[in-house]
Design a protein around this motif. Structure first.
Motif, PDB file in Angstrom:
ATOM      1  N   ILE A 127     -18.886   9.328   3.459  1.00  0.00           N
ATOM      2  CA  ILE A 127     -20.244   9.228   3.463  1.00  0.00           C
ATOM      3  C   ILE A 127     -20.661  10.158   4.440  1.00  0.00           C
ATOM      4  N   ASP A 128     -20.002  10.400   5.828  1.00  0.00           N
ATOM      5  CA  ASP A 128     -20.506  11.431   6.803  1.00  0.00           C
ATOM      6  C   ASP A 128     -19.350  11.820   7.466  1.00  0.00           C
ATOM      7  N   LYS A 129     -19.771  12.735   8.474  1.00  0.00           N
ATOM      8  CA  LYS A 129     -18.857  13.539   9.183  1.00  0.00           C
ATOM      9  C   LYS A 129     -17.980  12.589  10.136  1.00  0.00           C
ATOM     10  N   GLU A 130     -18.368  11.257  10.611  1.00  0.00           N
ATOM     11  CA  GLU A 130     -17.530  10.505  11.110  1.00  0.00           C
ATOM     12  C   GLU A 130     -16.698   9.695  10.317  1.00  0.00           C
ATOM     13  N   SER A 131     -16.729   9.702   9.220  1.00  0.00           N
ATOM     14  CA  SER A 131     -15.952   8.781   8.310  1.00  0.00           C
ATOM     15  C   SER A 131     -14.741   9.687   7.539  1.00  0.00           C
ATOM     16  N   ARG A 132     -14.296  11.038   8.242  1.00  0.00           N
ATOM     17  CA  ARG A 132     -13.409  11.755   7.497  1.00  0.00           C
ATOM     18  C   ARG A 132     -11.745  11.404   7.930  1.00  0.00           C
ATOM     19  N   THR A 133     -11.206  11.842   6.816  1.00  0.00           N
ATOM     20  CA  THR A 133      -9.794  11.458   6.954  1.00  0.00           C
ATOM     21  C   THR A 133      -9.179  12.040   8.188  1.00  0.00           C
ATOM     22  N   GLU A 134      -8.111  11.138   9.006  1.00  0.00           N
ATOM     23  CA  GLU A 134      -7.801  11.558  10.212  1.00  0.00           C
ATOM     24  C   GLU A 134      -6.093  11.252  10.253  1.00  0.00           C
ATOM     25  N   GLY A 135      -5.346  12.081  10.369  1.00  0.00           N
ATOM     26  CA  GLY A 135      -3.777  11.746  10.433  1.00  0.00           C
ATOM     27  C   GLY A 135      -3.270  11.805   8.787  1.00  0.00           C
ATOM     28  N   VAL A 136      -1.886  11.601   8.933  1.00  0.00           N
ATOM     29  CA  VAL A 136      -1.246  11.491   7.531  1.00  0.00           C
ATOM     30  C   VAL A 136      -0.186  10.293   7.822  1.00  0.00           C
ATOM     31  N   PRO A 137       0.188   9.895   6.512  1.00  0.00           N
ATOM     32  CA  PRO A 137       1.246   8.633   6.602  1.00  0.00           C
ATOM     33  C   PRO A 137       2.413   9.246   6.907  1.00  0.00           C
ATOM     34  N   GLU A 138       3.261   8.400   7.726  1.00  0.00           N
ATOM     35  CA  GLU A 138       4.592   8.969   8.087  1.00  0.00           C
ATOM     36  C   GLU A 138       5.513   7.626   8.146  1.00  0.00           C
ATOM     37  N   VAL A 139       6.776   8.148   7.976  1.00  0.00           N
ATOM     38  CA  VAL A 139       7.666   7.048   8.308  1.00  0.00           C
ATOM     39  C   VAL A 139       7.578   6.315   9.676  1.00  0.00           C
ATOM     40  N   GLY A 140       7.541   4.746   9.342  1.00  0.00           N
ATOM     41  CA  GLY A 140       7.552   3.937  10.487  1.00  0.00           C
ATOM     42  C   GLY A 140       5.963   3.467  10.619  1.00  0.00           C
ATOM     43  N   ASP A 141       5.081   4.195   9.604  1.00  0.00           N
ATOM     44  CA  ASP A 141       3.859   3.444   9.736  1.00  0.00           C
ATOM     45  C   ASP A 141       3.812   1.988   8.946  1.00  0.00           C
ATOM     46  N   VAL A 142       2.677   1.370   9.386  1.00  0.00           N
ATOM     47  CA  VAL A 142       2.128   0.412   8.503  1.00  0.00           C
ATOM     48  C   VAL A 142       0.832   0.681   8.133  1.00  0.00           C
ATOM     49  N   TRP A 143       0.316   0.579   6.686  1.00  0.00           N
ATOM     50  CA  TRP A 143      -0.969   0.944   6.420  1.00  0.00           C
ATOM     51  C   TRP A 143      -1.583  -0.229   5.548  1.00  0.00           C
ATOM     52  N   GLY A 144      -2.876  -0.347   5.909  1.00  0.00           N
ATOM     53  CA  GLY A 144      -3.530  -1.073   4.960  1.00  0.00           C
ATOM     54  C   GLY A 144      -4.386  -0.251   3.800  1.00  0.00           C
ATOM     55  N   VAL A 145      -3.718  -0.155   2.721  1.00  0.00           N
ATOM     56  CA  VAL A 145      -4.172   0.646   1.628  1.00  0.00           C
ATOM     57  C   VAL A 145      -5.225   0.304   0.747  1.00  0.00           C
ATOM     58  N   GLU A 146      -6.399   0.754   0.535  1.00  0.00           N
ATOM     59  CA  GLU A 146      -7.699   0.058  -0.117  1.00  0.00           C
ATOM     60  C   GLU A 146      -8.012   1.067  -1.060  1.00  0.00           C
ATOM     61  N   MET A 147      -8.174   0.474  -2.321  1.00  0.00           N
ATOM     62  CA  MET A 147      -8.959   1.392  -3.655  1.00  0.00           C
ATOM     63  C   MET A 147      -9.882   0.551  -4.274  1.00  0.00           C
ATOM     64  N   GLY A 148     -11.142   0.842  -4.198  1.00  0.00           N
ATOM     65  CA  GLY A 148     -12.411   0.473  -4.788  1.00  0.00           C
ATOM     66  C   GLY A 148     -13.002   1.398  -5.811  1.00  0.00           C
ATOM     67  N   LEU A 149     -13.244   0.657  -6.931  1.00  0.00           N
ATOM     68  CA  LEU A 149     -14.026   1.493  -8.034  1.00  0.00           C
ATOM     69  C   LEU A 149     -15.098   0.686  -8.730  1.00  0.00           C
ATOM     70  N   SER A 150     -15.891   1.529  -9.214  1.00  0.00           N
ATOM     71  CA  SER A 150     -17.291   0.823  -9.784  1.00  0.00           C
ATOM     72  C   SER A 150     -17.675   1.299 -11.106  1.00  0.00           C
ATOM     73  N   LEU A 151     -18.175   0.559 -11.709  1.00  0.00           N
ATOM     74  CA  LEU A 151     -18.668   0.598 -13.204  1.00  0.00           C
ATOM     75  C   LEU A 151     -20.057   1.420 -13.134  1.00  0.00           C
ATOM     76  N   GLY A 152     -20.363   1.603 -11.758  1.00  0.00           N
ATOM     77  CA  GLY A 152     -21.694   2.389 -11.705  1.00  0.00           C
ATOM     78  C   GLY A 152     -21.385   3.830 -11.100  1.00  0.00           C
ATOM     79  N   SER A 153     -22.445   4.400 -10.146  1.00  0.00           N
ATOM     80  CA  SER A 153     -22.116   5.601  -9.516  1.00  0.00           C
ATOM     81  C   SER A 153     -20.957   5.689  -8.429  1.00  0.00           C
ATOM     82  N   GLY A 154     -20.929   4.297  -7.850  1.00  0.00           N
ATOM     83  CA  GLY A 154     -19.885   4.296  -6.537  1.00  0.00           C
ATOM     84  C   GLY A 154     -20.654   4.452  -5.406  1.00  0.00           C
TER      85      GLY A 154
END
Length: 416
Positions: free
Chosen positions: A229-256
């Protein structure tokens, strides 16, 4: 002499860490199943959330009895109606919202989680609200498109989390070559996920974020942001072995795209900022929050005095001691679906510690399908290497992704 304090290893190298994650996951799964069953036409959202948190507390109390470790709710029970993007949990003292009931056929997002020793497992599932007698009915139309698109986009995203070459087979040279391949960039990931979404005439919800999980923290130092949405919400870092992640996927029937609505934020969490609060009510509220929830998200209805809490958090939010989660909906008021899976990345690939139930795609009928060959090939690949452990189902899956997408008869394979 001062007694030495043992340093506990909370990485995945310590088997106890994964055990605690799996224990919290078993609680999250049990409560998610119960809450899903309560989501029927006419049910009050407030009542469902209250019952969910009560059950979370009861189940947490049953494990690690007598142990000097923290345990509790990693995310309160939230039940978000059709067009709501963010987790939603109304208050009993807000009469209008407290009266909110579920409507038949609307997609409802259920999110909750437990933690053991600060190791949290959060899950989110989307279900379609049905009348009691319609629970096993087939689904068609745009609701089917949304559910299938979200399911396959989530399966694709999980596979894109796997570090390059981790599951490669062949000679050592071939494995090294696979490991040297470039990771997909955030824009490439988004592009591929958009291809899945648009195959079903859906759109990714902007700002959909997956976070690195750490002890006492479900929004860690790394994150993957789809359509920032803005510069503050850009991707930081990459997934690596040893990580635990909360993986989210959201879709909309509208524009999103999202919009903030004029409703009181009821979900909050502590920040790392310290500030000398001036009001006694604010200090009392913060003290209760620290004692009960630590750094995990909480709902104002979980505090002893809900009315006092509504007053006490005002200064806390204004001074940035607490962060409030604004309530957002789809800009077009279109239906939204969301999934959240807690995963561990090990040398054998993705371990789904806490995950929504696998979608029975045979119940969802549509004439739409994924046609991109690259994506179909990725979906057919396992997310983890078979370890040959005893007691596992040894029956091999049939080519899942392609057949499921083409025929809507089988789902893509699920790995541990």
């Amino acid at each position: 002499m001062a007694e030495e304090v043992a340093v506990v290893d909370y990485s995945l190298n310590n088997p106890d860490t994964l055990t605690k994650y799996k224990t919290s996951a078993s609680i999250s799964h049990k409560v998610l199943e119960a809450v899903s069953a309560w989501c029927v036409e006419g049910a009050k959202v407030l009542s469902i959330c209250q019952r969910g948190d009560k059950l979370l507390g009861e189940e947490v109390a049953k494990v690690y009895k007598g142990k000097k470790i923290s345990k509790g709710i990693a995310h309160p029970t939230t039940v978000s109606p059709s067009s709501y993007i963010t987790p939603y949990t109304p208050l009993s003292t807000d009469a209008e919202e407290a009266a909110t009931v579920l409507k038949a056929n609307e997609p409802v997002k259920i999110q909750l989680g437990a933690h053991i020793d600060g190791l949290g497992t959060v899950v989110c599932d989307t279900i379609l609200v049905k009348a009691d007698k319609e629970q096993d009915a087939e689904v068609s139309g745009r609701e089917a498109d949304l559910m299938l698109a979200t399911y396959y986009a989530n399966e694709l995203l999980l596979r894109l989390m796997i570090p390059p070459g981790l599951l490669a087979s062949g000679t050592e040279e071939e494995k090294k070559k696979a490991a040297a391949e470039k990771r997909p960039t955030p824009s490439k990931m988004t592009q591929m996920l958009e291809t899945v979404a648009k195959s079903y005439e859906c759109n990714i919800v902007e700002g959909t974020t997956s976070w690195l999980f750490e002890r006492n923290e479900i929004e860690g130092k790394k994150k993957i942001v789809l359509l920032p949405i803005d510069k503050e919400s850009r991707t930081e870092g990459v997934p690596e072995v040893g990580d635990v992640w909360g993986v989210e996927m959201g879709l909309s029937l509208g524009s999103g795209k999202y919009k903030m609505i004029d409703q009181r934020p009821t979900l909050h969490r502590r920040t790392t900022i310290t500030y000398q609060l001036k009001r006694p009510s604010s200090r009392q509220t913060l003290s209760e929050i620290v004692k009960k929830f630590g750094n995990f998200p909480f709902s104002l209805r979980q505090l002893d005095d809900e009315r006092a809490a509504k007053v006490g958090v005002v200064e806390c939010v204004r001074s940035n001691v607490l962060r409030q989660y604004d309530i957002c909906t789809d800009k077009d008021n279109a239906p939204v679906a969301r999934l959240l899976t807690t995963i561990a990345i090990t040398k054998n690939g993705i371990t789904r510690i806490g995950a929504p139930p696998q979608l029975d795609v045979s119940k969802y009928k549509t004439d739409k399908k994924i046609s991109d060959e690259q994506i179909l090939k990725i979906l057919e690949q396992p997310a983890a290497r078979s370890t040959g452990a005893k007691g596992k189902n040894k029956k091999k899956k049939k080519k899942p992704a392609k057949k499921a997408v083409d025929d809507d008869e089988e789902s893509s394979s699920e790995e541990e």
